[in-house]
Design an enzyme around this catalytic site. Structure first.
Site, short mmCIF file in Angstrom:
data_model
loop_
_atom_site.label_atom_id
_atom_site.label_comp_id
_atom_site.label_asym_id
_atom_site.label_seq_id
_atom_site.Cartn_x
_atom_site.Cartn_y
_atom_site.Cartn_z
N CYS A 1 56.83 59.79 46.83
CA CYS A 1 57.54 58.98 47.82
C CYS A 1 57.34 57.50 47.49
CB CYS A 1 56.98 59.26 49.21
SG CYS A 1 57.13 60.97 49.67
N ARG B 1 62.28 56.78 40.99
CA ARG B 1 61.22 57.80 41.17
C ARG B 1 61.77 59.12 41.68
NH1 ARG B 1 56.19 54.86 42.73
NH2 ARG B 1 55.72 56.44 44.26
N TRP C 1 60.20 61.99 48.71
CA TRP C 1 60.31 63.08 47.74
C TRP C 1 59.63 64.26 48.44
CZ3 TRP C 1 62.32 64.68 43.18
CH2 TRP C 1 61.73 65.75 42.54
N GLY D 1 52.02 61.15 49.67
CA GLY D 1 50.88 62.02 49.41
C GLY D 1 51.00 63.29 50.23
N LYS E 1 61.51 70.60 22.38
CA LYS E 1 61.18 69.18 22.59
C LYS E 1 61.67 68.35 21.42
CE LYS E 1 60.69 68.88 26.03
NZ LYS E 1 60.99 70.15 26.59
C1 AGP Z 1 64.12 70.87 28.81
O1 AGP Z 1 63.47 69.79 28.21
C2 AGP Z 1 65.58 70.61 29.07
N1 AGP Z 1 65.77 69.47 29.87
C3 AGP Z 1 66.32 71.83 29.60
O2 AGP Z 1 66.14 72.89 28.68
C4 AGP Z 1 65.85 72.35 30.98
O3 AGP Z 1 64.56 72.88 30.87
C5 AGP Z 1 66.81 73.46 31.44
O4 AGP Z 1 68.09 72.91 31.57
C6 AGP Z 1 66.38 74.10 32.77
O5 AGP Z 1 66.38 73.12 33.77
P1 AGP Z 1 65.68 73.49 35.18
O6 AGP Z 1 64.24 73.72 34.88
O7 AGP Z 1 65.93 72.29 36.05
O8 AGP Z 1 66.34 74.73 35.71
#
Ligand code: AGP
Length: 609
Positions: free
Chosen positions: A2, A27, A74, A101, A486
């Site tokens: 938040c 954020r 949030w 928090g 990644k």
């Molecule tokens: C992961 O780095 C990507 N941004 C993508 O694969 C993501 O994990 C996937 O689209 C699922 O998203 P979600 O976890 O919001 O469902």
């Protein structure tokens, strides 16, 4: 997290608070609000959705003051809604607060306030208890009332409070949630984060844990937990606003990689009771329910799916029930075997991924019990599940998921422990051993992050590679898929993950001299086999970066480099093994001048088929 903004002094509080809240939008939030003392009482305006919704309802000219507090929420407790938004007031609107928090003992406080003072609560939030606590302790001295309220609270909080009877003063307190005081001329600010203040001030006091701050238009006084005034050096902010949002990191992704110890700790420790038992809040499955499941599906996309690959092995080992992991876009079209004895676990950071949501609906239609692991409170996946187990990673801004992944893994372990201990398929000794290992993870992740320069050097050395392989066995296999994703999604390098034992069935044909391979070898019982796999690819000239546990050095003989992670039991090594892969991907993408936080063709949440 938040966002908090408070202003006191000459000028238009409403305008400055809204400005500040807008600087905190990065954020992530789901609602916003503001509170101003007007004509002897606190007026609160708040609205679910974006700040512009709030601006519409506070447009009236008379709604202004020289002091006020604002908030972007949030959600953690209570879905996003107008009534759950902050600020929260006490019953006679003489006090208002904003909070960042989680108050862990809010239920206990809430019941006490209802019973002893007849308090009528409006929201489902934990935060509202703070307004009522201050209200019952208030006798004309806001600082004293806040101090008394804090004595009743357990958890993490940054709170700012105002009182209608003292419209020249704000009182804020900090415990395990950030707070800064902005030093103005004839005015002062309080905020969760520096970006909220930068339009108006460049000098701040960084408030430390267990400190309380009293702000008036000409003064900021900081008290320690003993009530003594403390002298604090002024921090001169040299960052520009954009850098400040990333708290000095070059990208949100790197900031979020470094937020993982905190995210793991938040997701784990708040669910551990003092007797060591696991409290899976939000999960209402009974012992009978758990014993009735003869199959578990874990269904997700992308990184969340990779968390499911780890979850499969963990839950099967602990709960001794067959677990099938499926990509959501496949699951929904293959007429899966699902019935009322099926547990369907959806994993989703955003909770809005359409493929995952559609798969969840298909499973529900066929009678499955649906448990979701979600980071965004009140998201579609959360709302449509029978049980929700939230990751408390905080908003994940970078498209490439990092802290959501590691907190999803924590949820997999907790679900496995919960199901295994409920079914009696794990004994207390093993349960406690895993729990102790999980508790040690935040510190071990920090230790890996301390070795960031070592990984950065590897990235600088190999960032020109156009193809990279990731291999592993067992739990390392699932992590290798995540490491590969990644790299490919932020550096655009063609990376490829495969179970190490599968290499010889075709893929090894791609091995050329100097092909780069990450070999994950953190599973003790598979270590020798991994060393053999690495020897196979080394014989074909590949360059190999090993990832191994400290002390397991045999792999050095067959690798060009080895990155060591802290010792741990096999089950929890994925949380550690993924960190160097995240950092490597980040620095390779940085060397290649890629748009790391917003990679081409990608969205943070894929809400289309
Ligand atoms: C992961 O780095 C990507 N941004 C993508 O694969 C993501 O994990 C996937 O689209 C699922 O998203 P979600 O976890 O919001 O469902």
């Amino acid at each position: 997290m938040c966002g908090i903004v408070g202003f006191v002094g000459s000028g238009n509080a409403k305008e400055k608070i809204i400005d500040g809240l807008k600087r905190l939008e990065y954020r992530g939030y789901d609602s916003a609000g503001i509170a101003l003392p007007i004509d002897g009482k606190i007026e609160i305006r708040k609205h679910v959705g974006e700040i512009k919704n709030l601006e519409k309802i506070i447009g009236e000219a008379e709604f202004d003051s020289s002091i006020g507090i604002g908030h972007t929420r949030w959600a953690t407790h209570g879905a996003p809604s107008d009534v759950n938004s902050h600020p929260h007031g006490n019953m006679d609107s003489s006090i208002a607060i904003v909070h960042n928090g989680i108050i862990e003992n809010y239920q206990e406080i809430k019941e006490w306030l209802i019973k002893e003072y007849g308090i009528v609560f409006k929201s489902e939030t934990d935060s509202e208890v703070i307004a009522h606590l201050i209200g019952i302790f208030y006798d004309g001295d806001l600082l004293a009332a806040v101090n008394k309220a804090v004595e009743e609270m357990r958890g993490a909080y940054a709170v700012c409070a105002i009182a209608a009877d003292e419209p020249d003063k704000m009182v804020a307190v900090r415990k395990d949630a950030p707070l800064v005081a902005g030093i103005g001329k004839g005015f002062n600010f309080i905020a969760s984060d520096i970006p909220a203040l930068l339009k108006y001030v460049r000098q701040v006091y960084l408030i430390e844990n267990n400190e309380t701050v009293v702000l008036t238009k000409d003064d900021i006084v900081i008290y320690n937990e003993n009530g003594d005034k403390v002298k604090r050096d002024v921090f001169n902010v040299t960052w520009d606003a954009d850098a400040a949002e990333k708290e000095g990191y070059d990208h949100f992704m790197l900031k979020e990689i470094h937020e993982q110890p905190k995210g793991i700790s938040e997701t784990l420790l708040r669910r551990l009771e003092e007797d060591g038992s696991v409290n899976l809040d939000g999960i209402s499955m009974t012992k009978e329910d758990i014993e009735s499941f003869n199959k578990v599906y874990i269904v997700a996309c992308g990184t969340a799916y990779h968390a499911g690959l780890v979850g499969k092995l963990v839950i099967e080992k602990m709960a001794r029930v067959p677990v099938e992991v499926d990509i959501a876009s496949e699951f929904r079209y293959r007429d899966p075997f699902v019935d009322e004895n099926t547990l369907f676990i959806a994993i989703s950071q955003s909770g809005e991924t359409l493929d995952t949501l559609a798969a969840l609906r298909e499973a529900k239609r066929k009678g499955a019990r649906v448990l979701s692991v979600v980071n965004v409170v009140g998201s579609s996946v959360a709302r449509e599940s029978d049980d929700v187990f939230y990751t408390w990673a905080g908003p994940e801004i970078a498209v490439a998921s990092t802290k959501a992944y590691t907190t999803q893994l924590i949820c997999m372990y907790l679900i496995g422990l919960y199901m295994g201990s409920t079914k009696g398929t794990i004994d207390k000794e093993y349960y406690n051993k895993v729990l102790d290992e999980l508790k040690a993870l935040p510190g071990k992740v920090e230790a890996i992050l301390d070795k960031e320069p070592e990984i950065e050097a590897l990235a600088k050395k190999y960032h020109r590679k156009e193809q990279v392989f990731y291999i592993g066995r067992g739990l390392d296999s699932g992590v290798s898929y995540e490491g590969s994703l990644k790299l490919k999604e932020i550096s655009y390098i063609n990376s490829f993950a495969i179970a190490a034992g599968e290499l010889k069935h075709g893929t090894i044909a791609l091995m050329e001299p100097d092909t780069l391979v990450f070999a994950l070898a953190t599973q003790d019982f598979l270590y020798e086999k991994m060393v053999s796999n690495v020897e196979e690819i080394r014989a074909r000239g590949a360059r190999i970066i090993g990832v191994s546990k400290e002390g397991k050095t045999e792999i050095e003989k067959v690798c060009d480099e080895v990155f060591y992670i802290p010792q741990c039991i096999d089950e929890v090594s994925p949380v550690l093994a993924v960190i160097p892969l995240q950092i490597f991907a980040y620095y390779v993408a940085k060397e290649r001048n890629c748009n790391i936080d917003k990679p081409k063709n990608l969205a943070k949440s894929v809400t289309v088929e």
